[in-house]
Write a protein that holds these residues in place. Structure first.
Motif, PDB file in Angstrom:
ATOM      1  N   ASP A   1       0.826  -1.216   0.000  1.00 44.86           N
ATOM      2  CA  ASP A   1       0.000   0.000   0.000  1.00 44.86           C
ATOM      3  C   ASP A   1       0.857   1.261   0.000  1.00 44.86           C
ATOM      4  N   VAL A   2       1.960   1.211   0.743  1.00 41.47           N
ATOM      5  CA  VAL A   2       2.790   2.408   0.830  1.00 41.47           C
ATOM      6  C   VAL A   2       3.449   2.698  -0.521  1.00 41.47           C
ATOM      7  N   MET A   3       3.805   1.645  -1.250  1.00 41.56           N
ATOM      8  CA  MET A   3       4.370   1.851  -2.589  1.00 41.56           C
ATOM      9  C   MET A   3       3.287   2.393  -3.523  1.00 41.56           C
ATOM     10  N   LYS A   4       2.085   1.865  -3.380  1.00 40.76           N
ATOM     11  CA  LYS A   4       0.974   2.328  -4.220  1.00 40.76           C
ATOM     12  C   LYS A   4       0.774   3.838  -4.028  1.00 40.76           C
ATOM     13  N   ASP A   5       0.886   4.252  -2.775  1.00 42.59           N
ATOM     14  CA  ASP A   5       0.740   5.659  -2.451  1.00 42.59           C
ATOM     15  C   ASP A   5       1.794   6.510  -3.186  1.00 42.59           C
ATOM     16  N   ARG A   6       3.040   6.029  -3.213  1.00 47.75           N
ATOM     17  CA  ARG A   6       4.109   6.775  -3.904  1.00 47.75           C
ATOM     18  C   ARG A   6       3.862   6.808  -5.411  1.00 47.75           C
ATOM     19  N   LEU A   7       3.388   5.696  -5.940  1.00 45.21           N
ATOM     20  CA  LEU A   7       3.119   5.653  -7.387  1.00 45.21           C
ATOM     21  C   LEU A   7       2.062   6.700  -7.734  1.00 45.21           C
ATOM     22  N   GLN A   8       1.075   6.831  -6.819  1.00 38.83           N
ATOM     23  CA  GLN A   8      -0.008   7.775  -7.099  1.00 38.83           C
ATOM     24  C   GLN A   8       0.472   9.215  -7.194  1.00 38.83           C
ATOM     25  N   SER A   9       1.595   9.504  -6.552  1.00 38.56           N
ATOM     26  CA  SER A   9       2.074  10.888  -6.603  1.00 38.56           C
ATOM     27  C   SER A   9       2.812  11.199  -7.906  1.00 38.56           C
ATOM     28  N   VAL A  10       3.136  10.187  -8.664  1.00 35.20           N
ATOM     29  CA  VAL A  10       3.887  10.424  -9.912  1.00 35.20           C
ATOM     30  C   VAL A  10       3.050  10.095 -11.153  1.00 35.20           C
ATOM     31  N   PHE A  11       2.285   9.007 -11.064  1.00 31.10           N
ATOM     32  CA  PHE A  11       1.495   8.573 -12.223  1.00 31.10           C
ATOM     33  C   PHE A  11       0.126   9.257 -12.224  1.00 31.10           C
ATOM     34  N   SER A  12      -0.437   9.412 -13.419  1.00 35.36           N
ATOM     35  CA  SER A  12      -1.788   9.982 -13.520  1.00 35.36           C
ATOM     36  C   SER A  12      -2.806   8.975 -12.988  1.00 35.36           C
ATOM     37  N   GLU A  13      -2.548   7.686 -13.221  1.00 32.17           N
ATOM     38  CA  GLU A  13      -3.469   6.642 -12.758  1.00 32.17           C
ATOM     39  C   GLU A  13      -2.687   5.429 -12.298  1.00 32.17           C
ATOM     40  N   VAL A  14      -3.122   4.856 -11.181  1.00 29.82           N
ATOM     41  CA  VAL A  14      -2.542   3.590 -10.698  1.00 29.82           C
ATOM     42  C   VAL A  14      -3.696   2.598 -10.685  1.00 29.82           C
ATOM     43  N   ILE A  15      -3.598   1.572 -11.501  1.00 27.77           N
ATOM     44  CA  ILE A  15      -4.734   0.655 -11.677  1.00 27.77           C
ATOM     45  C   ILE A  15      -4.346  -0.763 -11.241  1.00 27.77           C
ATOM     46  N   THR A  16      -5.130  -1.313 -10.313  1.00 29.25           N
ATOM     47  CA  THR A  16      -4.844  -2.672  -9.843  1.00 29.25           C
ATOM     48  C   THR A  16      -5.546  -3.688 -10.736  1.00 29.25           C
ATOM     49  N   VAL A  17      -4.770  -4.653 -11.192  1.00 30.70           N
ATOM     50  CA  VAL A  17      -5.322  -5.706 -12.065  1.00 30.70           C
ATOM     51  C   VAL A  17      -4.993  -7.076 -11.468  1.00 30.70           C
ATOM     52  N   ASP A  18      -5.656  -8.104 -11.949  1.00 26.72           N
ATOM     53  CA  ASP A  18      -5.361  -9.477 -11.516  1.00 26.72           C
ATOM     54  C   ASP A  18      -4.039  -9.931 -12.113  1.00 26.72           C
ATOM     55  N   VAL A  19      -3.408 -10.832 -11.401  1.00 24.75           N
ATOM     56  CA  VAL A  19      -2.204 -11.458 -11.964  1.00 24.75           C
ATOM     57  C   VAL A  19      -2.638 -12.429 -13.061  1.00 24.75           C
ATOM     58  N   LEU A  20      -2.020 -12.332 -14.203  1.00 20.58           N
ATOM     59  CA  LEU A  20      -2.186 -13.349 -15.249  1.00 20.58           C
ATOM     60  C   LEU A  20      -0.831 -14.025 -15.390  1.00 20.58           C
ATOM     61  N   ASP A  21      -0.824 -15.314 -15.330  1.00 17.44           N
ATOM     62  CA  ASP A  21       0.457 -16.021 -15.346  1.00 17.44           C
ATOM     63  C   ASP A  21       0.371 -17.204 -16.296  1.00 17.44           C
ATOM     64  N   SER A  22       1.344 -17.312 -17.170  1.00 21.00           N
ATOM     65  CA  SER A  22       1.312 -18.437 -18.115  1.00 21.00           C
ATOM     66  C   SER A  22       1.593 -19.765 -17.407  1.00 21.00           C
ATOM     67  N   LYS A  23       2.314 -19.712 -16.287  1.00 23.34           N
ATOM     68  CA  LYS A  23       2.719 -20.935 -15.560  1.00 23.34           C
ATOM     69  C   LYS A  23       3.371 -21.947 -16.499  1.00 23.34           C
ATOM     70  N   ASP A  24       3.968 -21.438 -17.540  1.00 19.43           N
ATOM     71  CA  ASP A  24       4.533 -22.300 -18.575  1.00 19.43           C
ATOM     72  C   ASP A  24       6.014 -22.525 -18.277  1.00 19.43           C
ATOM     73  N   ALA A  25       6.270 -23.368 -17.276  1.00 16.79           N
ATOM     74  CA  ALA A  25       7.640 -23.550 -16.790  1.00 16.79           C
ATOM     75  C   ALA A  25       8.586 -24.028 -17.888  1.00 16.79           C
ATOM     76  N   ALA A  26       8.080 -24.842 -18.791  1.00 14.61           N
ATOM     77  CA  ALA A  26       8.962 -25.419 -19.809  1.00 14.61           C
ATOM     78  C   ALA A  26       9.499 -24.351 -20.761  1.00 14.61           C
ATOM     79  N   HIS A  27       8.590 -23.543 -21.309  1.00 13.14           N
ATOM     80  CA  HIS A  27       9.067 -22.503 -22.225  1.00 13.14           C
ATOM     81  C   HIS A  27       9.879 -21.438 -21.496  1.00 13.14           C
TER      82      HIS A  27
END
Ligand code: UDP
Ligand code: GLC
Ligand code: MN
Length: 440
Positions: A46-72
């Motif tokens: 949260d504290v990092m999010k707060d710092r990002l908000q002071s520099v970026f116009s928008e800070v948007i939280t999204v879900d993690v998408l992960d390929s979990k494709d260990a082989a590649h």
């Protein structure tokens, strides 16, 4: 231009946020007239999010998408990059008509607002395989339809490198041949690998450089830095761009860091000009990252004797006392399943990083694997593990038997071989491989 436009980056943990913050300041320094957006995941404190908000116009939280494709990902030698699938969320930013995505490990030297006149999907060639584009810098047009199509494509076809670059190149497969206007000049995505692969070109064109991309796993924030002289300990052509990164970091980012931040960001907040301990903070960070990615240093810091000594020490502590400082390597918790596009057969217990390629001999302990004799590890309260949201697995893994075994030669395609040259191990050789200084 009347379109609403934005620069977009991604950071799934506090360490990559260091890059995102420096990048944002570099864009402000060149007086861009466009918005700055950062996509984050619940792994950012949260504290990092707060710092990002002071520099970026928008800070948007999204879900993690992960390929979990260990082989590649193993072919790419970057087990942690499955999470870069999260990048495709950028297509959902439909409040903007045109956007440029920039990796958090890029740095802008000159105003590049003209990029917004380009069409989707414009990008520069990848240095490893120039018939692919590098997905660290690309122009795109937000659209929910495109996002849905990308998710569907990922589910059905996966990605040839396990990360977003393979996916996007397969999806925008006409890029190599169809329209040369979609090929961005290299100056918009100068990958650091170029610094030792073609020095004459660097001397000739280096001054045209607009965006630098610190590709590979030795990121600027992991470079050795001399806190007394405020200078980067690097004797190569990379010295000047790295120094630029660190100058912005010290001037604009470091003063805003907080000890409640996770991982390296929290550790660096404790340092001041004149300190000399950055090396051990970075070392601890990398060791922990290695542990989480399944690369355990059995013979060194993670040796059984060290783990056992720590266990014994913890067990013999008086019960009334508070437990010892938070472990530097907590066992990954199993978060509740909140979303799953494709059910996976294998249990997913490590939320942020890809699962270890090799099963550790000892289960990841809930205690620090740091040698007891050494100085206590810098506290890393939340680190990169805290993702409370289970990653959304959007690509089926390729069969286990295709995972190349460690130390065993495998059929590595040329792309993978060239990508290997981009890893930290090779990067660290840069200084030995190059000669005289080039003016940037
Ligand atoms: N990224 C992230 N968290 C991670 C790994 C990657 O947020 O744990 C994001 C970040 O924006 C990063 C991008 O994904 O710049 C691509 O990863 P990276 O730059 O490390 O890949 P490389 O360019 O070195 O191949
Ligand atoms: C690349 C790109 C990076 C991408 C990664 C995984 O080398 O630089 O942006 O996330 O591959 O596909
Ligand atoms: Mn990158």
């Amino acid at each position: 231009m009347t379109e609403k436009c934005a620069w977009v980056t991604l950071a799934t943990n506090d360490s990559y946020c260091l890059g995102a913050l420096v990048l944002a300041h570099s864009l402000r320094k060149v007086a861009t007239k466009h918005n700055l957006v950062v996509l984050i995941t619940p792994g950012v404190t949260d504290v990092m999010k707060d710092r990002l908000q002071s520099v970026f116009s928008e800070v948007i939280t999204v879900d993690v998408l992960d390929s979990k494709d260990a082989a590649h990902l193993a072919l790419l030698s970057r087990p942690e990059l499955g999470i870069t699938f999260t990048k495709i969320h950028c297509w959902t930013l439909i409040q903007y008509q045109k956007c440029v995505f920039l990796d958090a490990d890029t740095l802008v030297f000159k105003n590049c607002d003209e990029l917004f006149e380009r069409e989707e999907l414009s990008a520069a060639p990848d240095v490893g395989w120039p018939d692919c584009f590098n997905s660290g810098v690309f122009v795109f047009q937000p659209s929910n339809e495109t996002f849905d199509a990308l998710v569907k494509f990922a589910q059905e076809k996966g990605s040839f490198d396990g990360g977003d670059q393979g996916l996007l190149n397969q999806f925008f497969s006409g890029w190599a041949r169809e329209d040369i206007k979609k090929h961005l000049p290299f100056a918009y995505n100068v990958c650091t690998t170029a610094f030792y692969s073609y020095l004459p070109a660097l001397k000739q064109y280096g001054s045209d450089m607009k965006i630098m991309h610190f590709i590979g796993n030795l990121k600027p924030w992991l470079q050795k830095f001399n806190w007394s002289s405020r200078s980067v300990a690097e004797e190569s052509h990379l010295q000047a761009p790295l120094q630029y990164w660190w100058d912005i970091f010290l001037d604009k980012v470091h003063p805003c860091l907080d000890s409640a931040m996770a991982g390296l960001a929290g550790s660096l907040s404790q340092l001041s000009i004149g300190s000399s301990e950055q090396g051990s903070a970075v070392e601890e960070h990398l060791r922990r990252q290695g542990w989480e990615a399944g690369n355990i240093d059995y013979m060194g810091a993670d040796a059984f004797s060290n783990i056992w000594a720590k266990i014994s020490q913890t067990l013999s502590s008086p019960p009334a006392q508070a437990p010892p400082s938070p472990p530097s390597t907590p066992a990954p918790s199993t978060p509740p399943v909140t979303q799953a596009v494709v059910p996976v057969a294998a249990p997913v217990e490590t939320p942020v990083v890809a699962p270890p390629v090799e099963t550790p001999v000892v289960a990841p302990p809930a205690v620090s694997a740091t040698p007891v004799a050494s100085t206590p590890p810098v506290e890393t309260p939340k680190e990169v593990v805290p993702s409370v949201v289970k990653p959304v697995v959007v690509s089926p893994s390729i069969p286990e038997e295709k995972v190349p075994k460690k130390d065993e030669p495998s059929a590595v395609p040329p792309k993978a071989a060239s990508q290997e040259a981009q890893t930290g191990a090779k990067d660290s050789k840069v200084s030995e491989d190059i000669g005289e200084e080039t003016q940037l």
